[in-house]
Write a protein that holds these residues in place. Structure first.
Motif, short mmCIF file in Angstrom:
data_model
loop_
_atom_site.label_atom_id
_atom_site.label_comp_id
_atom_site.label_asym_id
_atom_site.label_seq_id
_atom_site.Cartn_x
_atom_site.Cartn_y
_atom_site.Cartn_z
N PHE A 262 0.85 -1.19 0.00
CA PHE A 262 0.00 0.00 0.00
C PHE A 262 0.89 1.25 0.00
CE2 PHE A 262 -2.85 -3.24 1.67
CZ PHE A 262 -4.01 -2.97 0.97
N ARG A 263 0.64 2.12 -0.96
CA ARG A 263 1.48 3.31 -1.13
C ARG A 263 1.58 4.15 0.14
NH1 ARG A 263 -0.58 8.53 -4.32
NH2 ARG A 263 -1.70 8.66 -2.33
N ASP A 264 0.44 4.46 0.75
CA ASP A 264 0.44 5.40 1.87
C ASP A 264 1.15 4.85 3.10
OD1 ASP A 264 -0.96 6.98 0.16
OD2 ASP A 264 -2.79 7.12 1.37
N ASP A 265 1.22 3.52 3.21
CA ASP A 265 1.91 2.90 4.35
C ASP A 265 3.40 2.69 4.07
OD1 ASP A 265 -0.48 2.75 5.73
OD2 ASP A 265 -0.91 0.71 5.08
N ASN A 266 3.83 3.02 2.86
CA ASN A 266 5.22 2.76 2.47
C ASN A 266 5.80 3.97 1.73
OD1 ASN A 266 5.75 -0.38 2.98
ND2 ASN A 266 3.64 -0.11 2.30
N ASP A 267 5.67 5.14 2.35
CA ASP A 267 6.07 6.38 1.68
C ASP A 267 7.57 6.43 1.41
OD1 ASP A 267 5.20 8.99 0.63
OD2 ASP A 267 6.57 9.76 2.16
#
Length: 205
Positions: A111-116
């Motif tokens: 998930f993008r937002d959890d892996n900035d």
């Protein structure tokens, strides 16, 4: 970079598990990601239907299937995505079908937002555009290629529309979805396979 890759892999999901997480969030009236809105939940719901259809209908081109089966090295395909992303909904099912053609590719989704931190390494013109496919050599943990967020022709469609109209509106998004529908995943398969072939040549060089 290797630390970011390792962290992202630790937080990654199988395609099936990614789909389940997004589905479970929808049952709670939520979308994936740090931002919540009615629009994002609506897009997630549309994408759920779209992905269910694509999982049943997408076919891997026989020539590409043969190339995938002939891979010698092992790879991880690590994809940055979110449940509300229309492009991810179109492209993840294709990547999944391609990965299922060979035992040399392990598809993982983050998930993008959890892996900035990981996302920051793979920006598109400074933006956190998704989906982003990061191709990793399993033996060395090196990133050998990246692809996304859209096939070239789809990206050009949106660029040209924005030049003409100044915005990317509902009509642009509808035209993009029509492009995906008519293309049947073939452009994406070809572009990713060309990257895979080039990465093999680079490794062997």
């Amino acid at each position: 970079m290797k630390t970011s890759v390792a962290k992202a892999l630790f937080h990654s999901h199988t395609y099936t598990n990614f789909r389940k997480i997004v589905s479970d969030l929808l049952k709670e009236g939520k979308s994936s990601g740090h931002e919540q809105s009615e629009d994002l939940t609506h897009y997630s719901s549309l994408n759920e239907t779209r992905m269910n259809r694509l999982d049943k209908t997408i076919k891997v081109d026989p020539e590409i299937a043969a190339q995938l089966k002939g891979l010698q090295n092992e790879y991880i395909w690590l994809v940055l995505a979110e449940g509300w992303c229309g492009d991810a909904a179109q492209l993840l099912p294709i990547m999944n079908k391609m990965a299922l053609e060979t035992d040399k590719i392990d598809l993982k989704v983050v998930f993008r937002d959890d892996n900035d931190d990981f996302m920051q390494h793979f920006l598109t013109n400074g933006a956190r555009s998704i989906p982003k496919l990061v191709i990793i050599d399993k033996e060395t943990s090196e990133v050998v290629a990246t692809w996304g967020p859209r096939p070239k022709a789809a990206a050009e469609l949106i660029i040209n529309y924005k030049k003409e109209h100044g915005v990317v509106d509902a009509t642009a998004k509808a035209e993009l979805q029509l492009w995906y529908l008519h293309d049947k995943g073939l452009t994406t398969q070809n572009e990713i396979m060309n990257l895979m072939v080039a990465s093999v040549e680079n490794i062997e060089a």
